[in-house]
Design an enzyme around this catalytic site. Structure first.
Site, PDB file in Angstrom:
ATOM      1  N   HIS A 103      49.597  45.926  32.684  1.00 40.90           N
ATOM      2  CA  HIS A 103      50.566  46.593  33.558  1.00 40.90           C
ATOM      3  C   HIS A 103      51.984  46.147  33.226  1.00 40.90           C
ATOM      4  O   HIS A 103      52.246  44.965  33.046  1.00 40.90           O
ATOM      5  CB  HIS A 103      50.246  46.262  35.019  1.00 40.90           C
ATOM      6  CG  HIS A 103      51.191  46.923  35.974  1.00 40.90           C
ATOM      7  ND1 HIS A 103      51.109  48.261  36.270  1.00 40.90           N
ATOM      8  CD2 HIS A 103      52.261  46.462  36.665  1.00 40.90           C
ATOM      9  CE1 HIS A 103      52.080  48.586  37.120  1.00 40.90           C
ATOM     10  NE2 HIS A 103      52.794  47.508  37.369  1.00 40.90           N
ATOM     11  N   LYS A 154      47.828  41.136  35.702  1.00 39.04           N
ATOM     12  CA  LYS A 154      48.293  41.266  34.319  1.00 39.04           C
ATOM     13  C   LYS A 154      47.594  42.397  33.572  1.00 39.04           C
ATOM     14  O   LYS A 154      47.906  42.677  32.423  1.00 39.04           O
ATOM     15  CB  LYS A 154      48.047  39.962  33.559  1.00 39.04           C
ATOM     16  CG  LYS A 154      48.971  38.853  33.981  1.00 39.04           C
ATOM     17  CD  LYS A 154      48.939  37.730  32.949  1.00 39.04           C
ATOM     18  CE  LYS A 154      50.189  36.883  33.066  1.00 39.04           C
ATOM     19  NZ  LYS A 154      50.287  35.890  32.002  1.00 39.04           N
ATOM     20  N   GLU A 155      46.591  42.999  34.192  1.00 39.50           N
ATOM     21  CA  GLU A 155      45.864  44.065  33.502  1.00 39.50           C
ATOM     22  C   GLU A 155      46.112  45.395  34.211  1.00 39.50           C
ATOM     23  O   GLU A 155      47.148  46.005  34.039  1.00 39.50           O
ATOM     24  CB  GLU A 155      44.380  43.687  33.380  1.00 39.50           C
ATOM     25  CG  GLU A 155      44.222  42.381  32.582  1.00 39.50           C
ATOM     26  CD  GLU A 155      42.773  42.000  32.277  1.00 39.50           C
ATOM     27  OE1 GLU A 155      41.903  42.870  32.174  1.00 39.50           O
ATOM     28  OE2 GLU A 155      42.515  40.781  32.146  1.00 39.50           O
ATOM     29  N   MET A 156      45.214  45.825  35.094  1.00 39.50           N
ATOM     30  CA  MET A 156      45.398  47.116  35.740  1.00 39.50           C
ATOM     31  C   MET A 156      46.222  46.991  37.034  1.00 39.50           C
ATOM     32  O   MET A 156      46.743  47.986  37.543  1.00 39.50           O
ATOM     33  CB  MET A 156      44.040  47.763  35.979  1.00 39.50           C
ATOM     34  CG  MET A 156      43.327  48.066  34.647  1.00 39.50           C
ATOM     35  SD  MET A 156      41.549  48.406  34.798  1.00 39.50           S
ATOM     36  CE  MET A 156      41.590  50.167  35.141  1.00 39.50           C
TER      37      MET A 156
END
Lengths: 334, 334
Positions: free
Chosen positions: B80, B122-124
């Protein structure tokens, strides 16, 4: 004979419906024909290949997602390094029917369009030279380009031609509306028919017409009443420098419009109802009442056609010679 | 009888090869069985749905791309807001065969894994609650969850169960190596056989074994010689706090390793040859010579199996009630 049918208004059934259809401002979407299958198969791989971007992360399908009506369903798109794009991603579905490409019409056809995002520093942020260097390093691609186009050397013209040929396959026939156009009078409901009648009578179809229900002309956004937006896009003016073209945009297709939210070049209309209300006000000088909006929305939803169905392509692997993607300017891991 | 074949070393042909295979450290990948098709179909949609991310842009397939060996082919992933991920994305292919999930094994199975990236900032960067709110607003999903799981209320357990069930289908049988294991002695070349022999004799197969050629244990990265890396990941230590687990990682599968570059938890080995050299040095205390590296790489490339083939899923459209994606913290267009 055609004249007779038109004047008499008789319901003469299926056999004569084709003639009647010719009088409608919207024509059915036909399946794609004259497709070069080898080019389209290669183009499908390229369309899904994020190695055509600097980061190795963004492909054509990232912003024109074929799982989602050929759009990203975002207000404006996300580009390289999470840059905010300047304009709403138009759908790739039925885009072969657009008379020009991009909102401002700066590309004359799909082939001319396809090279744009690859080299746009706000989108895929790559270059045509690097794209060819990348593809030329991958034997699977080298072989397929050679088999498809002949010759020893691949070039960006072949890349954009293949992508455009794939995109030509992305038509969406057999919507309920098209079935109705072709004579199946039960394919759409009375409300949907009322919406279509209003669509024609109120003037929507003056711009949204043809098989794609749009894509046949430029038109000023805010024809009757100024369209208020924070988006600075000037539309066709940016191409021609002609004052009369300021805020003039390609009229978008309404095919699959149920899937291609949010709406307008600035993506500010989040729902179809909102889009219909605004269009009435700024383009037609008309306040549609609640029932009219509902009828128009009901009609618009009949324009959703069969979505392209194909196997997710498997991409050929990179080699030692393939340029490495550069997603981050300074990598903490390097 | 088995003992006799093993000791005699006779080539007794296809009929007895199955017995011989049982002596090998690697077993063939078998097609997925006992799949709940309804769950897997639903899970396929979820796997491709970027609305499970805060931005509306990142799906499971973004970093575990099924066009590219189930990985993103990046050193570490993009999350993200273009955040640089801490670790290399492992392949989703054959991941059902891993004894635990993630490099540090913090998830016991695919279902436990699937919820992680959705809620990882930190991802979706979404949340499980928002994911359910989003899915519950979409009639196409509501109907499919109900038909698949029964009950009136969908929950995150159903979401992760469906994704995990889809992932169970992502096995890659019929690699050339598996055909050879099953008795087709011409399926791999003399060099590839030499590579396999060296793979066993030099000790690679002590860790890389089983049907997935890995995924059966944790192992210290730098067993014999310290592995130099700028990547701060501590591996299994982060889960157990046990000093002996520092820099211990799940041994990755080598299935389809030709497609899953770059290599190691830090993605620092860009090529298979480099990965083989480093593994020899830091895990086995051995400098493979050029011929040995070439033979090992040749063997490893025989592990590429049939990639999962399926139609790109078409996602059900959002509604007025669907939470809007928030790709940008402050939108210039708002």
């Amino acid at each position: 004979m055609k004249q007779l049918i038109k004047n008499s208004g008789l319901a003469l059934g299926l056999a004569l419906s084709a003639s009647a259809t010719a009088q409608e401002p919207i024509q059915p979407i036909e399946p794609a024909t004259n497709i070069n299958q080898a080019q389209a198969e290669l183009g499908k791989k390229l369309y899904f290949d994020p190695r055509l971007s600097k980061s190795g992360f963004i492909s054509c399908n990232s912003c024109h997602n074929l799982s989602m009506g050929g759009t990203d369903n975002l207000t404006t798109s996300i580009g390289h390094n999470w840059q905010q794009g300047p304009i709403n991603s138009p759908t790739v579905l039925n885009s072969s029917l657009n008379f020009v490409q991009f909102w401002d019409g700066r590309a004359k056809d799909l082939k001319a369009q396809a090279g744009g995002p690859i080299a746009n520093p706000k989108e895929m942020a790559y270059s045509h030279d690097l794209a060819i260097e990348m593809l030329s390093s991958i034997p699977g691609y080298v072989d397929e380009f050679k088999a498809t186009f002949g010759g020893e050397q691949m070039d960006i013209e072949q890349v954009t031609q293949a992508i455009a040929e794939f995109e030509k396959t992305l038509v969406t026939p057999n919507s309920r509306f098209d079935l109705w156009l072709k004579g199946d009078k039960n394919a759409i409901t009375a409300q949907e028919q009322a919406g279509y009648k209003l669509f024609k009578e109120s003037g929507c179809s003056a711009c949204h017409n043809g098989p794609a229900v749009g894509g046949t002309m430029f038109q000023k956004m805010g024809l009757v009443k100024k369209y208020e937006t924070a988006n600075p896009a000037q539309g066709r003016f940016d191409v021609t420098g002609n004052e009369a073209d300021r805020h003039s945009f390609k009229v978008p297709t309404l095919r699959n419009v149920e899937l291609t939210y949010p709406y307008f070049h600035d993506g500010q209309a989040k729902t179809l109802a909102k889009a219909v209300e605004i269009m009435g006000r700024v383009q037609l000088g008309r306040e549609f009442n609640q029932q009219e909006v509902a009828d128009l929305v009901a009609f618009l939803k009949t324009l959703t056609g069969e979505q392209p169905k194909f196997a997710l392509p498997i991409l050929p692997a990179s080699t030692e010679r393939t340029p490495l993607p550069e997603p981050f300017e300074v990598s903490a891991a390097d």
